[in-house]
Design a protein around this motif. Structure first.
Motif, PDB file in Angstrom:
ATOM      1  N   PRO A  84     -36.649  65.554 118.333  1.00 48.72           N
ATOM      2  CA  PRO A  84     -38.133  65.569 118.363  1.00 48.72           C
ATOM      3  C   PRO A  84     -38.623  65.822 117.517  1.00 48.72           C
ATOM      4  CG  PRO A  84     -37.119  67.614 119.713  1.00 48.72           C
ATOM      5  CD  PRO A  84     -35.638  66.307 119.470  1.00 48.72           C
ATOM      6  N   ASP A  85     -40.204  66.144 116.421  1.00 45.56           N
ATOM      7  CA  ASP A  85     -40.706  66.119 116.095  1.00 45.56           C
ATOM      8  C   ASP A  85     -40.766  67.602 116.327  1.00 45.56           C
ATOM      9  OD1 ASP A  85     -40.898  63.808 114.832  1.00 45.56           O
ATOM     10  OD2 ASP A  85     -42.444  63.227 115.428  1.00 45.56           O
ATOM     11  N   PRO A  86     -40.376  68.099 114.593  1.00 43.19           N
ATOM     12  CA  PRO A  86     -41.054  69.772 114.579  1.00 43.19           C
ATOM     13  C   PRO A  86     -42.226  70.109 115.031  1.00 43.19           C
ATOM     14  CG  PRO A  86     -40.622  69.444 112.616  1.00 43.19           C
ATOM     15  CD  PRO A  86     -39.817  67.472 113.679  1.00 43.19           C
ATOM     16  N   GLU A  87     -42.594  70.725 115.265  1.00 37.10           N
ATOM     17  CA  GLU A  87     -43.932  71.455 115.372  1.00 37.10           C
ATOM     18  C   GLU A  87     -44.708  71.270 113.400  1.00 37.10           C
ATOM     19  OE1 GLU A  87     -45.752  71.773 117.836  1.00 37.10           O
ATOM     20  OE2 GLU A  87     -44.231  71.032 119.523  1.00 37.10           O
ATOM     21  N   LYS A  88     -45.674  71.542 113.876  1.00 33.97           N
ATOM     22  CA  LYS A  88     -46.745  71.629 112.573  1.00 33.97           C
ATOM     23  C   LYS A  88     -46.504  73.356 112.624  1.00 33.97           C
ATOM     24  CE  LYS A  88     -51.240  70.941 110.236  1.00 33.97           C
ATOM     25  NZ  LYS A  88     -52.510  70.448 110.043  1.00 33.97           N
ATOM     26  N   GLY A  89     -45.740  73.280 111.057  1.00 34.23           N
ATOM     27  CA  GLY A  89     -45.790  74.959 110.108  1.00 34.23           C
ATOM     28  C   GLY A  89     -44.637  75.133 110.944  1.00 34.23           C
ATOM     29  N   ALA A  90     -43.891  74.686 111.748  1.00 30.47           N
ATOM     30  CA  ALA A  90     -42.056  75.154 111.747  1.00 30.47           C
ATOM     31  C   ALA A  90     -41.726  74.157 110.598  1.00 30.47           C
ATOM     32  CB  ALA A  90     -41.302  74.518 113.459  1.00 30.47           C
ATOM     33  N   GLU A  91     -40.161  75.042 110.635  1.00 29.69           N
ATOM     34  CA  GLU A  91     -39.009  74.765 109.556  1.00 29.69           C
ATOM     35  C   GLU A  91     -38.867  72.728 109.638  1.00 29.69           C
ATOM     36  OE1 GLU A  91     -34.422  75.187 108.479  1.00 29.69           O
ATOM     37  OE2 GLU A  91     -35.522  76.158 109.959  1.00 29.69           O
ATOM     38  N   GLY A  92     -38.996  72.349 109.212  1.00 27.49           N
ATOM     39  CA  GLY A  92     -38.627  70.748 108.932  1.00 27.49           C
ATOM     40  C   GLY A  92     -39.665  70.030 108.962  1.00 27.49           C
ATOM     41  N   TYR A  93     -41.198  70.600 108.976  1.00 28.84           N
ATOM     42  CA  TYR A  93     -42.494  70.198 109.165  1.00 28.84           C
ATOM     43  C   TYR A  93     -42.875  69.283 107.860  1.00 28.84           C
ATOM     44  CZ  TYR A  93     -47.390  68.706 110.169  1.00 28.84           C
ATOM     45  OH  TYR A  93     -48.319  67.523 110.215  1.00 28.84           O
ATOM     46  N   PRO A  94     -43.021  68.414 107.693  1.00 26.84           N
ATOM     47  CA  PRO A  94     -43.109  67.448 108.323  1.00 26.84           C
ATOM     48  C   PRO A  94     -42.034  66.334 108.523  1.00 26.84           C
ATOM     49  CG  PRO A  94     -44.305  66.786 106.501  1.00 26.84           C
ATOM     50  CD  PRO A  94     -43.608  68.340 106.227  1.00 26.84           C
ATOM     51  N   ARG A  95     -41.366  65.327 109.194  1.00 25.02           N
ATOM     52  CA  ARG A  95     -40.687  64.925 109.424  1.00 25.02           C
ATOM     53  C   ARG A  95     -40.430  63.336 108.579  1.00 25.02           C
ATOM     54  NH1 ARG A  95     -37.796  63.482 115.178  1.00 25.02           N
ATOM     55  NH2 ARG A  95     -36.225  62.660 114.176  1.00 25.02           N
ATOM     56  N   LEU A  96     -39.269  63.066 107.358  1.00 23.70           N
ATOM     57  CA  LEU A  96     -39.683  61.462 107.513  1.00 23.70           C
ATOM     58  C   LEU A  96     -37.923  60.798 107.566  1.00 23.70           C
ATOM     59  CD1 LEU A  96     -40.532  60.117 104.710  1.00 23.70           C
ATOM     60  CD2 LEU A  96     -39.374  61.580 102.976  1.00 23.70           C
ATOM     61  N   GLN A  97     -39.297  59.906 107.867  1.00 22.91           N
ATOM     62  CA  GLN A  97     -37.419  58.558 108.269  1.00 22.91           C
ATOM     63  C   GLN A  97     -37.423  57.147 107.339  1.00 22.91           C
ATOM     64  OE1 GLN A  97     -36.547  58.969 112.650  1.00 22.91           O
ATOM     65  NE2 GLN A  97     -38.990  59.695 112.706  1.00 22.91           N
TER      66      GLN A  97
END
Length: 548
Positions: free
Chosen positions: A222-235
């Motif tokens: 699942p996409d990480p929450e805004k502000g969490a590690e990994g945000y913003p996810r890029l694919q």
């Protein structure tokens, strides 16, 4: 190497046209007759070309006219002062070549002049053709479906990011990739897997950079929450092909969790083809297109394009962009050393402007592919210094394009933020903007000579039959092994499937046949009687598994 077949398209004869559009030049079939390059001078006949230029010089001294392949040209007149210097002769020959190139460009673009809108409306024409065929067939099944319509129905159904991309990107990918399958047809091959797919560049995910989920992270993480590690996810998802004329056809779709989406398309001709590089880029933020760029990027010195591309681009801009302000199409500073004078770089502010850009980009791409069908490679014969110079010019042009694109700080910044500098350097220099004249991907053009060269004597009917039999046996053996392993582990296996597996072993494995005959007292056992309780116990017992 996997081949991309033309889905839903029947074999065309040489008198038929691509996608139901009557403005596309027909192409000959390699297996039926040699590929024709009648529209262009033969690059292999260097002696003939030299004799022609000599005749031009001789004719200029006598006032005669010399025919120039399909029409007469005005005789070359001598200089007013009567001085036939080498410089003057070279200039006159250059002018004659420019005239011949302009005449060729006129011939190649004449179908576009007759129906420029057909370069975009070809899908509608294909549906009309399908409806007509359906009415003619009545209750009989259709033998085929027009390729353009079939590609439109397929869309980007096999792309993993299909459910996440903007409809604008989905539409453009459908048209771009569909035209590759349709127009390039038998020439289109997948790019060698070890250059991209095996590396893991078919799907790249910042949440699974080491491919621990083998390309299924888009569905499982699942996409990480805004502000969490990994945000913003890029694919990023890529498709890469090659063909007779093109060393690489690359389309990339990227989505970032914060609302940014990109479409990147580059079509590179092989290093010995005097063709521009087709480039298309779209950038969207929260569903709005913030940048749209399309061009046939020159590889000649001075950013000059062959006249057929200039004529096609000018015609299509008049057709699809007539209502737009030309000042809004100005070339930005970062593209000044890469783009052609007719490059289109806009920020659409209305749906109508976006639609006009999409139509123009699709039409230009289709014209670009169509022109490639009648393009011959540059061949340098012994002592042909001009051809050698031309090949070097083409190499310099492709290197200039790639070097400039590698300096794109915006692209690099986005990738480095998600994947790091080392990964970004390799991805951009080896997939997006690679320049390596020492390597060009192989392809199959269905020429018997090429096939014999590749397969050698194994291409005889006997050799091909043996090769096919080996493939079938290997596949069947793998299926049998999987079935028996599952049965030995206590998994659910149907009695019919297990019987087929045992029958295959009985017919192909002497050790198994000997074991069966031992259990039956030395008698042959009919295949339908193989599945007895004794044999089942033999197969599913640990000892039996080890013997097998």
């Amino acid at each position: 190497m996997l081949r991309q077949r033309n889905l839903g398209c029947s074999k065309r004869t040489s008198s038929q046209h691509h996608g139901g559009w009557l403005g596309v030049l027909p192409r000959s079939r390699v297996l039926r007759e040699p590929r024709s390059y009648s529209a262009a001078p033969c690059p292999h006949n260097q002696i003939g070309a030299l004799c022609h230029k000599t005749a031009l010089v001789r004719a200029s001294t006598s006032g005669e006219a010399v025919s120039s392949g399909g029409g007469s040209s005005p005789a070359l007149r001598g200089p007013e002062d009567g001085a036939w210097t080498p410089e003057y002769i070279r200039e006159r020959v250059r002018q004659q070549e420019l005239e011949e190139e302009a005449k060729l460009a006129e011939d190649l673009t004449r179908p576009f002049q007759e129906d420029p809108e057909g370069l975009y409306n070809y899908v509608d024409h294909a549906y009309e053709e399908a409806q007509l065929l359906d009415e003619l067939a009545g209750e009989l099944p259709l033998p085929s479906y027009p390729a353009a319509a079939a590609n439109d129905v397929i869309g980007i159904g096999s792309w993993r990011l299909k459910s996440y991309v903007s409809p604008v990107i989905e539409f453009m990918v459908t048209r771009i990739e569909g035209c590759w399958r349709e127009i390039l047809d038998e020439d289109l091959c997948l790019y060698p897997r070890d250059k991209w797919k095996s590396i893991g560049w078919d799907l790249v995910d910042s949440e699974d950079p080491k491919r621990e989920l083998e390309g299924f992270s888009w569905a499982d993480i699942p996409d990480p929450e805004k502000g969490a590690e990994g945000y913003p996810r890029l694919q990023l998802e890529n498709r890469v092909y090659c063909s007779r004329v093109f060393r690489k056809l690359h389309v990339e779709v990227g989505i970032r969790q914060d609302g940014m989406q990109v479409l990147h398309v580059v079509v590179y001709p092989r290093y010995n083809y005097d063709m521009p590089i087709f480039g298309l880029d779209l950038v969207l933020v929260n569903g709005f297109v913030t940048l749209a760029v399309v061009d046939c990027c020159p590889v000649r010195h001075g950013l000059k394009l062959p006249p057929q591309y200039m004529e096609a681009m000018a015609l299509l801009q008049r057709t699809f962009l007539a209502d737009q302000d030309p000042a809004a199409r100005s070339i930005p500073d970062w593209g000044a050393s890469t783009f052609s004078p007719l490059a289109l770089c806009v920020k659409p502010s209305t749906p109508e402007e976006l639609a006009a850009f999409a139509k123009y980009a699709v039409a230009l791409h289709r014209a670009y592919l169509t022109l490639s069908l009648n393009t011959a490679p540059v061949v340098a014969g012994p002592g042909d210094r001009r051809a050698v110079a031309k090949l070097q010019e083409l190499l310099d042009g492709q290197k200039r394009f790639c070097d400039n694109q590698l300096e794109n700080k915006k692209t690099r910044r986005v990738l480095e933020a998600s994947f790091g500098k080392e990964w970004t350097d390799e991805y951009m220099s080896k997939l997006m903007f690679d320049f390596d004249p020492s390597y060009e991907p192989p392809y199959f053009d269905e020429s018997l000579d090429r096939l014999y060269e590749f397969f050698e004597e194994s291409l005889t009917p006997q050799g091909m039959a043996a090769y096919n039999q080996e493939l079938e046996m290997a596949a069947e053996e793998a299926r049998v092994s999987e079935t028996l392993d599952k049965a030995a582990a206590g998994g659910p296996v149907s009695r019919e499937k297990l019987n087929l597996a045992m029958q295959f072993l009985y017919e192909s494995d002497p050790s198994f046949r000997a074991a069966v005959e031992t259990l039956s007292g030395g008698k042959e056992v009919p295949s339908e009687e193989l599945l007895t309780e004794e044999f089942l116990q033999l197969i599913t017992s640990p000892g039996g598994t080890e013997e097998r």
